[in-house]
Enzyme design. Sequence first.
Site, PDB file in Angstrom:
ATOM      1  N   LYS A  43       0.824  -1.196   0.000  1.00 32.89           N
ATOM      2  CA  LYS A  43       0.000   0.000   0.000  1.00 32.89           C
ATOM      3  C   LYS A  43       0.859   1.245   0.000  1.00 32.89           C
ATOM      4  CE  LYS A  43      -2.703  -2.675   3.204  1.00 32.89           C
ATOM      5  NZ  LYS A  43      -2.914  -2.868   4.652  1.00 32.89           N
ATOM      6  N   GLY A  44       2.157   1.028   0.227  1.00 31.69           N
ATOM      7  CA  GLY A  44       3.079   2.141   0.442  1.00 31.69           C
ATOM      8  C   GLY A  44       3.191   3.126  -0.708  1.00 31.69           C
ATOM      9  N   ASP A 100       7.613   3.057  -2.902  1.00 36.39           N
ATOM     10  CA  ASP A 100       7.870   4.053  -1.868  1.00 36.39           C
ATOM     11  C   ASP A 100       9.351   4.040  -1.496  1.00 36.39           C
ATOM     12  OD1 ASP A 100       7.710   1.511  -0.780  1.00 36.39           O
ATOM     13  OD2 ASP A 100       6.211   2.021   0.740  1.00 36.39           O
ATOM     14  N   ASP A 103      14.980  -1.054  -0.394  1.00 35.15           N
ATOM     15  CA  ASP A 103      15.944  -1.309   0.678  1.00 35.15           C
ATOM     16  C   ASP A 103      16.859  -2.463   0.242  1.00 35.15           C
ATOM     17  OD1 ASP A 103      17.288  -1.565   3.069  1.00 35.15           O
ATOM     18  OD2 ASP A 103      15.580  -2.336   4.200  1.00 35.15           O
ATOM     19  N   ARG A 165       1.065   5.741   7.719  1.00 35.29           N
ATOM     20  CA  ARG A 165       1.095   5.914   6.262  1.00 35.29           C
ATOM     21  C   ARG A 165       0.573   7.295   5.864  1.00 35.29           C
ATOM     22  NH1 ARG A 165       2.006   0.855   3.931  1.00 35.29           N
ATOM     23  NH2 ARG A 165       1.055  -0.940   4.943  1.00 35.29           N
TER      24      ARG A 165
HETATM   25  P1  5GP Z   1      13.103  -4.428   0.114  1.00 33.17           P
HETATM   26  O1  5GP Z   1      12.480  -5.664  -0.465  1.00 33.17           O
HETATM   27  O2  5GP Z   1      13.772  -3.562  -0.916  1.00 33.17           O
HETATM   28  O3  5GP Z   1      13.984  -4.729   1.283  1.00 33.17           O
HETATM   29  O4  5GP Z   1      11.967  -3.583   0.783  1.00 33.17           O
HETATM   30  C1  5GP Z   1      10.961  -2.955   0.088  1.00 33.17           C
HETATM   31  C2  5GP Z   1       9.737  -2.829   0.957  1.00 33.17           C
HETATM   32  O5  5GP Z   1      10.054  -2.987   2.342  1.00 33.17           O
HETATM   33  C3  5GP Z   1       9.134  -1.444   0.827  1.00 33.17           C
HETATM   34  O6  5GP Z   1       8.174  -1.399  -0.185  1.00 33.17           O
HETATM   35  C4  5GP Z   1       8.547  -1.225   2.193  1.00 33.17           C
HETATM   36  O7  5GP Z   1       7.263  -1.776   2.253  1.00 33.17           O
HETATM   37  C5  5GP Z   1       9.452  -2.013   3.131  1.00 33.17           C
HETATM   38  N1  5GP Z   1      10.498  -1.147   3.732  1.00 33.17           N
HETATM   39  C6  5GP Z   1      11.814  -1.102   3.447  1.00 33.17           C
HETATM   40  N2  5GP Z   1      12.443  -0.175   4.189  1.00 33.17           N
HETATM   41  C7  5GP Z   1      11.488   0.400   4.955  1.00 33.17           C
HETATM   42  C8  5GP Z   1      11.497   1.450   5.942  1.00 33.17           C
HETATM   43  O8  5GP Z   1      12.506   2.085   6.259  1.00 33.17           O
HETATM   44  N3  5GP Z   1      10.298   1.754   6.500  1.00 33.17           N
HETATM   45  C9  5GP Z   1       9.147   1.102   6.194  1.00 33.17           C
HETATM   46  N4  5GP Z   1       8.040   1.499   6.804  1.00 33.17           N
HETATM   47  N5  5GP Z   1       9.097   0.107   5.293  1.00 33.17           N
HETATM   48  C10 5GP Z   1      10.251  -0.234   4.673  1.00 33.17           C
END
Ligand code: 5GP
Length: 180
Positions: A43-44, A100, A103, A165
Amino acid sequence: MLENDIERILVSETEIIKIAKRLGKQITKDYQGKKPVLIGLLKGCLPFLAELIKHIDLYCEIELMGVQSYHGGTESTGNVKITKDLDVSVEGRDVIMVEDIVDTGRTITGVLDLLKYRGATSVEVVTLLDKPEGRVKVLTPKYIGTTIPKEFVVGYGLDYQEFYRNLPYVGILKQQVYKK
Ligand code: 5GP
């Protein structure tokens, strides 16, 4: 009320609007003569997607997809699960994934592979925030709003246990919130 839980603001609302304008303009230029489909990851993506599309001057479509990765905590588990699939085919389409934050890169890499497998002509990523220090997958989004340090952030679509959010900016939560 919510702002009492925020340690400090990392990206203000004014900065986010500036970012959306810049990226929207760039996408408009890069996709001249094309009709891309923008796919937001629920939803981000919602607040950023809503702001970004105002600044894209193209015949573009908007679709949403649900992918789960964090399961309510503050660390990525690496499990990517599709919770809401697309209602349309991406075969032969130019796709722009709207995120959004990137990471570890696991979520977006998983989705990119799937969309390519389904026959998308091209797939690029636009993200409001990039946390390159957290990367475990080789991935550089084509369109990056701003780069942030390896901190857990909330607001502008980003949640902590489904809350925050609706904050109009991106900020860092106070430590005590995790202990509640
Ligand atoms: P990845 O798969 O790249 O590690 O993470 C992507 C998803 O993880 C993002 O769409 C988000 O939902 C969540 N995420 C990653 N870092 C953060 C953060 O610092 N804060 C929050 N709230 N969600 C994060």
